[in-house]
Design an enzyme around this catalytic site. Structure first.
Site, PDB file in Angstrom:
ATOM      1  N   GLU A 157       0.849  -1.187   0.000  1.00 16.38           N
ATOM      2  CA  GLU A 157       0.000   0.000   0.000  1.00 16.38           C
ATOM      3  C   GLU A 157       0.886   1.239   0.000  1.00 16.38           C
ATOM      4  O   GLU A 157       1.952   1.244   0.616  1.00 16.38           O
ATOM      5  CB  GLU A 157      -0.899   0.023   1.241  1.00 16.38           C
ATOM      6  CG  GLU A 157      -1.825  -1.165   1.336  1.00 16.38           C
ATOM      7  CD  GLU A 157      -3.265  -0.768   1.517  1.00 16.38           C
ATOM      8  OE1 GLU A 157      -3.593   0.394   1.225  1.00 16.38           O
ATOM      9  OE2 GLU A 157      -4.051  -1.627   1.945  1.00 16.38           O
ATOM     10  N   ASP A 182     -17.910 -10.878 -10.610  1.00 15.40           N
ATOM     11  CA  ASP A 182     -17.853 -10.122  -9.365  1.00 15.40           C
ATOM     12  C   ASP A 182     -17.198  -8.762  -9.590  1.00 15.40           C
ATOM     13  O   ASP A 182     -17.617  -7.749  -9.017  1.00 15.40           O
ATOM     14  CB  ASP A 182     -17.079 -10.909  -8.306  1.00 15.40           C
ATOM     15  CG  ASP A 182     -17.114 -10.234  -6.951  1.00 15.40           C
ATOM     16  OD1 ASP A 182     -18.212  -9.956  -6.438  1.00 15.40           O
ATOM     17  OD2 ASP A 182     -16.015  -9.972  -6.390  1.00 15.40           O
TER      18      ASP A 182
END
Length: 238
Positions: A157, A182
């Protein structure tokens, strides 16, 4: 909610005067002759391609066609050259990308590019504990509302200007069809990504909308995705 799992780059930016060309020799001789060839007409041809991207192969000189190929390859992302493995990956996901793209109102190449960027062209997929693929090619995390199978994996991140390694929960699927379905449902159902819907083949709009919606924390994410998409689109041009 989302993060960038991969470290794949999207290739360098190429200006009209910054196209990488091979040296035909060291110093004089062939090197000088090639330098003479790389002059007004060739620069003009490559500049037109970079800026417009619409000229045909037939209109280029041999040197211009060669330089155009190099520019196209540079847009495809990552350190891996676009070749048989990358085409095999695109072929393997093509029917699912088309289905997802139809639901999102975008060109299939944009969905394929997103899968390619997130999974390193299928070479760095998320895996289950037993080493098998969990088919999550889009790096989608498993939030509190996710009721399906979960895989824990190390992710990177970008936080406060730094890359931070974390172990997170990611969604796992029984197959690619479920994964792409999805993905389409996620983008279509989340108002943060509304700007990515219905953009057709506009890679810039698609990539920018995903980045602004917070799909990834990488500040360069939109540009990387745009370049991968542009490279795939360029390969489809006659």
């Amino acid at each position: 909610m989302f993060t960038v799992r991969n470290d794949i780059g999207a290739g360098p930016d190429f200006g009209a005067d910054a196209v990488a060309l091979p040296l035909m020799g060291q110093g004089g001789g062939d090197g000088e002759r090639f330098a003479d060839q790389w002059s007004g007409q060739l620069r003009s041809e490559v500049r037109d391609f970079i800026e417009n991207g619409s000229d045909s192969w037939a209109s280029l000189s041999p040197e211009g066609a060669w330089a155009r190929q190099r520019v196209q390859d540079a847009t495809l992302g990552g350190s891996m050259p676009y070749g048989a493995d990358q085409q095999a990956f695109l072929d393997s996901i093509a029917p699912y990308a088309q289905q997802a793209a139809a639901k999102l109102g975008v060109a299939p190449e944009l969905v394929s590019a997103h899968a390619a960027l997130e999974s390193g062209w299928g070479q760095r997929p998320l895996t289950r504990a037993d080493g098998g693929s969990n088919h999550n090619l889009f790096g989608i995390k498993a939030g509190k509302g996710w009721q399906g199978e979960v895989t824990r994996a190390l992710t990177t991140e970008h936080v406060d200007g730094r890359d931070v390694k974390r172990t997170e929960n990611f969604r796992a699927y029984s197959g690619l069809q479920d994964a792409f379905a999805d993905y389409a449902q996620l983008l279509a159902g989340n108002p943060r990504y509304r700007g990515a819907l219905g953009v057709g083949g506009n890679a810039q709009a698609f990539a920018q909308a995903l980045a602004q919606g917070g799909y990834a924390t990488d500040p360069g994410y939109a540009d990387k995705l745009r370049k991968v998409a542009a490279g795939i689109q360029a390969r489809k041009q006659p």
